[in-house]
Design a protein around this motif. Sequence first.
Motif, short mmCIF file in Angstrom:
data_model
loop_
_atom_site.label_atom_id
_atom_site.label_comp_id
_atom_site.label_asym_id
_atom_site.label_seq_id
_atom_site.Cartn_x
_atom_site.Cartn_y
_atom_site.Cartn_z
N ASP A 1 3.72 48.80 6.97
CA ASP A 1 5.05 48.58 6.39
C ASP A 1 4.85 48.15 4.94
O ASP A 1 4.24 47.11 4.68
N ASN A 2 5.32 48.99 4.01
CA ASN A 2 5.14 48.64 2.59
C ASN A 2 6.38 47.95 2.01
O ASN A 2 6.51 47.83 0.79
N GLY A 3 7.27 47.54 2.89
CA GLY A 3 8.48 46.85 2.44
C GLY A 3 9.66 47.80 2.30
O GLY A 3 10.81 47.37 2.25
N LYS A 4 9.36 49.09 2.24
CA LYS A 4 10.42 50.10 2.11
C LYS A 4 10.40 51.07 3.28
O LYS A 4 11.41 51.58 3.70
N GLU A 5 9.21 51.32 3.76
CA GLU A 5 8.99 52.33 4.78
C GLU A 5 7.99 51.81 5.81
O GLU A 5 7.09 51.05 5.45
N LYS A 6 8.18 52.23 7.04
CA LYS A 6 7.25 51.83 8.10
C LYS A 6 6.66 53.07 8.72
O LYS A 6 7.36 54.08 8.88
N LYS A 7 5.40 52.98 9.10
CA LYS A 7 4.76 54.09 9.82
C LYS A 7 3.89 53.54 10.93
O LYS A 7 3.21 52.52 10.72
N VAL A 8 3.88 54.21 12.06
CA VAL A 8 2.98 53.83 13.15
C VAL A 8 1.85 54.85 13.20
O VAL A 8 2.09 56.05 13.24
N VAL A 9 0.63 54.34 13.14
CA VAL A 9 -0.54 55.22 13.12
C VAL A 9 -1.37 54.95 14.37
O VAL A 9 -1.85 53.83 14.57
N PRO A 10 -1.54 55.95 15.24
CA PRO A 10 -2.43 55.75 16.39
C PRO A 10 -3.89 55.86 15.96
O PRO A 10 -4.22 56.71 15.12
N LEU A 11 -4.72 54.99 16.49
CA LEU A 11 -6.16 55.09 16.26
C LEU A 11 -6.82 55.39 17.60
O LEU A 11 -6.78 54.57 18.52
N GLU A 12 -7.37 56.58 17.71
CA GLU A 12 -7.82 57.06 19.03
C GLU A 12 -9.23 57.60 19.05
O GLU A 12 -9.73 57.99 20.10
N LYS A 13 -9.86 57.62 17.88
CA LYS A 13 -11.21 58.20 17.81
C LYS A 13 -12.15 57.24 17.09
O LYS A 13 -11.76 56.64 16.08
N PRO A 14 -13.39 57.13 17.57
CA PRO A 14 -14.33 56.19 16.92
C PRO A 14 -14.82 56.66 15.55
O PRO A 14 -15.51 55.92 14.86
N TYR A 15 -14.44 57.88 15.16
CA TYR A 15 -14.88 58.40 13.86
C TYR A 15 -13.73 58.49 12.86
O TYR A 15 -13.84 59.12 11.83
N GLU A 16 -12.58 57.84 13.17
CA GLU A 16 -11.51 57.85 12.18
C GLU A 16 -11.20 56.43 11.72
O GLU A 16 -11.18 55.48 12.52
N GLY A 17 -10.98 56.29 10.42
CA GLY A 17 -10.73 54.98 9.84
C GLY A 17 -9.42 54.99 9.07
O GLY A 17 -9.15 55.91 8.30
N LEU A 18 -8.61 53.96 9.30
CA LEU A 18 -7.33 53.86 8.60
C LEU A 18 -7.49 52.90 7.42
O LEU A 18 -7.90 51.74 7.60
N TYR A 19 -7.18 53.38 6.25
CA TYR A 19 -7.22 52.53 5.05
C TYR A 19 -5.94 51.70 4.99
O TYR A 19 -4.83 52.26 5.09
N VAL A 20 -6.10 50.41 4.85
CA VAL A 20 -4.94 49.53 4.70
C VAL A 20 -5.08 48.81 3.36
O VAL A 20 -5.98 47.97 3.17
N ALA A 21 -4.21 49.17 2.45
CA ALA A 21 -4.25 48.61 1.09
C ALA A 21 -3.74 47.17 1.11
O ALA A 21 -3.18 46.71 2.12
N ASN A 22 -3.90 46.48 0.02
CA ASN A 22 -3.23 45.18 -0.15
C ASN A 22 -1.71 45.43 -0.20
O ASN A 22 -1.26 46.59 -0.27
N ASN A 23 -0.95 44.37 -0.17
CA ASN A 23 0.53 44.48 -0.21
C ASN A 23 1.09 45.34 0.93
O ASN A 23 2.09 46.04 0.73
N MET A 24 0.43 45.33 2.06
CA MET A 24 0.89 46.15 3.19
C MET A 24 0.99 45.27 4.44
O MET A 24 0.00 44.69 4.86
#
Length: 134
Positions: free
Chosen positions: A70-93
Amino acid sequence: MQVIKYMFQPHGDDRGQLVALEEFKDIPFKIKRVYYMYDTGEGVRRGYHAHKNLEQILICIHGTCKILLDNGKEKKVVPLEKPYEGLYVANNMWREMFDFSPDAVLLVLASEAYDESDYIRNYDDFLEFIKESE
Ligand code: TYD
């Protein structure tokens, strides 16, 4: 909102799979801290905070979970289901982690050491912080 997911290269052979992660090569920052969550009970939802500076990569190395961004304007749900995928989470999030499978292990690579003063744990403070930094 742009969701940045990294697909890491698994090195697989008949002995199994291996994923190697190097700072500034596979990970876009210097890795100063690694932590992981496991034994997250049924129905657990955690996180509920943002960071002023910290950047992270979240990898569900076993099992599955979901991440709300949630960046304060928009929300997204991201599934993490594989050991080889990485979700980048920036600051201010703002982030929340939920829907953990019983076997889930959520690994976090972080750009800074643990620093409580970098946390924004109140949602209204988060919205205020976002407004001020625009
Ligand atoms: P907490 O921030 O509540 O976890 P979440 O990511 O779900 O919001 O952290 C749980 C506990 O672990 C809390 O007592 C702080 C401690 N902790 C550390 O000591 N070092 C760390 O790097 C992290 C992330 C947490």
